[in-house]
Design a protein around this motif. Structure first.
Motif, PDB file in Angstrom:
ATOM      1  N   ILE A  87       0.854  -1.191   0.000  1.00 50.07           N
ATOM      2  CA  ILE A  87       0.000   0.000   0.000  1.00 50.07           C
ATOM      3  C   ILE A  87       0.891   1.243   0.000  1.00 50.07           C
ATOM      4  N   PRO A  88       0.638   2.204  -0.888  1.00 47.47           N
ATOM      5  CA  PRO A  88       1.501   3.405  -0.979  1.00 47.47           C
ATOM      6  C   PRO A  88       1.723   4.096   0.354  1.00 47.47           C
ATOM      7  N   PHE A  89       0.698   4.186   1.194  1.00 43.42           N
ATOM      8  CA  PHE A  89       0.843   4.837   2.493  1.00 43.42           C
ATOM      9  C   PHE A  89       1.870   4.116   3.359  1.00 43.42           C
ATOM     10  N   VAL A  90       1.838   2.789   3.352  1.00 46.20           N
ATOM     11  CA  VAL A  90       2.794   2.003   4.139  1.00 46.20           C
ATOM     12  C   VAL A  90       4.207   2.148   3.586  1.00 46.20           C
ATOM     13  N   LEU A  91       4.334   2.119   2.260  1.00 46.46           N
ATOM     14  CA  LEU A  91       5.647   2.285   1.631  1.00 46.46           C
ATOM     15  C   LEU A  91       6.242   3.653   1.947  1.00 46.46           C
ATOM     16  N   GLU A  92       5.396   4.677   1.934  1.00 44.37           N
ATOM     17  CA  GLU A  92       5.876   6.024   2.223  1.00 44.37           C
ATOM     18  C   GLU A  92       6.350   6.142   3.664  1.00 44.37           C
ATOM     19  N   GLN A  93       5.633   5.486   4.583  1.00 45.86           N
ATOM     20  CA  GLN A  93       6.049   5.504   5.982  1.00 45.86           C
ATOM     21  C   GLN A  93       7.420   4.853   6.151  1.00 45.86           C
ATOM     22  N   ARG A  94       7.625   3.743   5.458  1.00 44.93           N
ATOM     23  CA  ARG A  94       8.921   3.051   5.559  1.00 44.93           C
ATOM     24  C   ARG A  94      10.048   3.913   4.996  1.00 44.93           C
ATOM     25  N   ARG A  95       9.769   4.580   3.898  1.00 40.65           N
ATOM     26  CA  ARG A  95      10.806   5.450   3.318  1.00 40.65           C
ATOM     27  C   ARG A  95      11.137   6.592   4.271  1.00 40.65           C
ATOM     28  N   ALA A  96      10.116   7.082   4.969  1.00 41.10           N
ATOM     29  CA  ALA A  96      10.316   8.213   5.876  1.00 41.10           C
ATOM     30  C   ALA A  96      11.245   7.866   7.027  1.00 41.10           C
ATOM     31  N   ILE A  97      11.274   6.590   7.413  1.00 41.08           N
ATOM     32  CA  ILE A  97      12.163   6.178   8.512  1.00 41.08           C
ATOM     33  C   ILE A  97      13.410   5.464   7.993  1.00 41.08           C
ATOM     34  N   GLY A  98      13.652   5.593   6.672  1.00 40.95           N
ATOM     35  CA  GLY A  98      14.889   5.059   6.113  1.00 40.95           C
ATOM     36  C   GLY A  98      14.864   3.596   5.777  1.00 40.95           C
ATOM     37  N   LEU A  99      13.710   3.048   5.425  1.00 38.77           N
ATOM     38  CA  LEU A  99      13.613   1.635   5.061  1.00 38.77           C
ATOM     39  C   LEU A  99      13.105   1.503   3.636  1.00 38.77           C
ATOM     40  N   LYS A 100      13.455   0.415   2.995  1.00 37.74           N
ATOM     41  CA  LYS A 100      12.911   0.090   1.681  1.00 37.74           C
ATOM     42  C   LYS A 100      12.548  -1.384   1.659  1.00 37.74           C
ATOM     43  N   MET A 101      11.624  -1.741   0.757  1.00 39.01           N
ATOM     44  CA  MET A 101      11.110  -3.095   0.690  1.00 39.01           C
ATOM     45  C   MET A 101      11.781  -3.865  -0.441  1.00 39.01           C
ATOM     46  N   VAL A 102      12.173  -5.093  -0.151  1.00 37.82           N
ATOM     47  CA  VAL A 102      12.687  -6.013  -1.171  1.00 37.82           C
ATOM     48  C   VAL A 102      12.008  -7.353  -0.965  1.00 37.82           C
ATOM     49  N   ASN A 103      12.020  -8.199  -1.996  1.00 34.98           N
ATOM     50  CA  ASN A 103      11.426  -9.524  -1.911  1.00 34.98           C
ATOM     51  C   ASN A 103      12.507 -10.573  -1.689  1.00 34.98           C
ATOM     52  N   CYS A 104      12.245 -11.487  -0.767  1.00 33.90           N
ATOM     53  CA  CYS A 104      13.181 -12.572  -0.486  1.00 33.90           C
ATOM     54  C   CYS A 104      13.298 -13.460  -1.719  1.00 33.90           C
ATOM     55  N   GLU A 105      14.517 -13.767  -2.140  1.00 34.04           N
ATOM     56  CA  GLU A 105      14.730 -14.562  -3.348  1.00 34.04           C
ATOM     57  C   GLU A 105      14.340 -16.030  -3.149  1.00 34.04           C
ATOM     58  N   GLN A 106      14.170 -16.449  -1.898  1.00 33.43           N
ATOM     59  CA  GLN A 106      13.832 -17.852  -1.633  1.00 33.43           C
ATOM     60  C   GLN A 106      12.338 -18.053  -1.397  1.00 33.43           C
TER      61      GLN A 106
END
Length: 468
Positions: free
Chosen positions: A412-431
């Motif tokens: 959800i864009p709101f959740v992604l924006e919150q993570r960026r605001a605290i210096g986090l980014k989302m990636v997908n586990c390759e396994q």
């Protein structure tokens, strides 16, 4: 018909071979008419054709006059006439949607199904039978089992003559508990609905839970501030802790290993009582108002307490760090008293419900508010996660249960924006393919597995001796 006044008149017009039905629906609110509409249905006796009209009372009008084969109306605003769908009863328009219907908007990012059937406040809801059914108890003095796919009530149990304050269903789903204002705790057979035994307190029984192995039951009371532990099979009293707190017990539960009992109270304290040593081993104080509930993660490291002070507090009780550092406080997620809380199986998410009518998700990795789920129209009284962590079930004083799908909330864009605001980014586990967060400065190419997959492969990325 509740608060609705209904007046109906029927006339026959001989020369027209028509049968006319006149209905006046007046909706009352605080004894004042706030909305009124007039409906007319005309049936042709020769052709059986039906025509239905609705008149909003924007202008005053005189009664319908039936003359010699003629039907006349005076001073009716023609713009107030609405032709109603054939065969539709006006009263159906004001009925609530049926139970088990998805009620989210078409483009909603969190899908929600609403269950209806209780006639009073729903005080407890729990997923059971491998997340295929829901167990609930209510102030309407009943306990119910619901089908999660259809929203239909599978079984209704009339358990008490007074409000049911709480309840629980056994791990094997064969028995369930109810406790009530009538000062009793009762164990029931799920299949037959027969009461197996009854225990009694001196005051209102406010809470009850099964142990995780199903062999014991714990209950709490308001008058004598006591906690009782019962044998599930025989109903015998194993332990009675009188004056365990200085005020009403608001919640009680067993720790995941069933070795301790956790209780919360209106005296603003939380206590852990050891079943082996028969004494209180941990006492937690930090909230400035009533503590309403508590929950513990499966590893028994984190204990979360919810309070009427609008906050939750997370205590590290496994390492004892709470003694020197105190709890982690979760705030700014609710605008009202927090009534309930629950951890996911892996402890990565926390859910809480509040008197502000919202259900809130918390990210335990960052200990921050993640997302608020809105839809209830009254106090949220209970909430919990499904075993697969994809769903949240909540119940409310609005007499409904809501089933929220949260599996895609990380996108959800709101959740992604919150993570960026605290210096986090989302990636997908390759396994495993699941999304997880990393710091903005970390290289996703180097950190390609989530923490759970890394723990499953402890030797991954360990340098060889000749590389050191």
């Amino acid at each position: 018909m509740g608060d609705r006044n209904y007046l109906a008149y029927s006339f026959f017009v001989p020369s027209c071979q028509n049968f006319l039905h006149y209905s006046d629906y007046s909706y009352l609110r605080h004894k004042d008419v706030t909305k009124s509409r007039i409906a007319i249905s005309i049936w042709n006796l020769a052709t059986t054709e039906t025509r239905k009209f609705q008149f909003s009372q924007h202008k005053s009008f005189l009664p319908i006059i039936i003359g010699q084969g003629a039907l006349t109306m005076t001073e009716v605003d023609p713009l107030a006439i609405e032709i109603i769908e054939e065969g539709l009863d006006l009263d159906q328009k004001s009925l609530p949607p049926p139970s088990g219907v998805w009620e989210h908007e078409e483009l909603a990012q969190v899908k929600v199904k609403v269950m209806r059937g209780h006639t009073e406040c729903v005080n407890r809801c729990k997923l059971c039978c491998q997340d295929q059914k829901i167990f609930t108890v209510s102030n309407d003095k009943t306990a119910r089992i619901w089908d999660i796919d259809t929203g239909a009530v599978l079984k209704t149990y009339n358990c008490h003559d007074m409000f049911i304050t709480s309840g629980d269903i056994s791990p094997d789903n064969t028995r369930f508990l109810t406790c009530s204002w009538d000062k009793t705790l009762r164990l029931w057979d799920t299949e037959t609905g027969k009461m197996l035994w009854q225990g009694r307190h001196d005051g209102i029984v406010t809470c009850c839970r099964f142990s995780h192995n199903g062999k014991m039951v714990v209950s709490g009371s308001d008058l004598d501030h006591s906690v009782s532990v019962w044998h599930t099979g025989e109903g015998t009293l194993l332990h009675h802790l009188k004056d365990q707190h200085k005020s009403t017990i608001t919640s009680c539960s067993f720790t995941p290993n069933d070795e301790r009992i956790c209780t919360t109270s209106m005296d603003k304290s939380t206590k852990l009582w050891d079943l082996e040593s028969k004494r209180t081993t941990v006492k937690l104080e930090g909230h400035i108002n009533v503590i309403s509930s508590c929950c513990m993660d499966r590893n028994e490291r984190w204990l979360c307490t919810s309070s009427w002070d609008k906050t939750l507090q997370v205590w590290d009780i496994s390492t004892g760090m709470f003694r020197s550092q105190g709890p982690v406080s979760l705030s700014k997620g609710h605008e009202g008293s927090v009534s309930c809380c629950d951890f996911t199986r892996d402890g990565t998410l926390l859910v809480s419900g509040s008197y502000d009518q919202t259900v809130t998700l918390w990210d335990m990795e960052t200990c921050m508010h993640k997302l608020s789920l809105k839809g209830h129209s009254d106090w949220v009284t209970d909430c919990s996660f499904s075993e697969d962590q994809k769903w949240v079930i909540s119940c409310s004083k609005d007499k409904t249960m809501r089933f929220w799908n949260i599996e895609d909330t990380d996108h959800i864009p709101f959740v992604l924006e919150q993570r960026r605001a605290i210096g986090l980014k989302m990636v997908n586990c390759e396994q495993c393919g699941k999304a997880f967060s990393i710091a903005q400065l970390e290289d996703a190419r180097e950190l390609s597995l989530c923490v759970f997959c890394r723990l499953a492969q402890p030797n991954r990325n360990v340098p060889e001796l000749d590389e050191v």
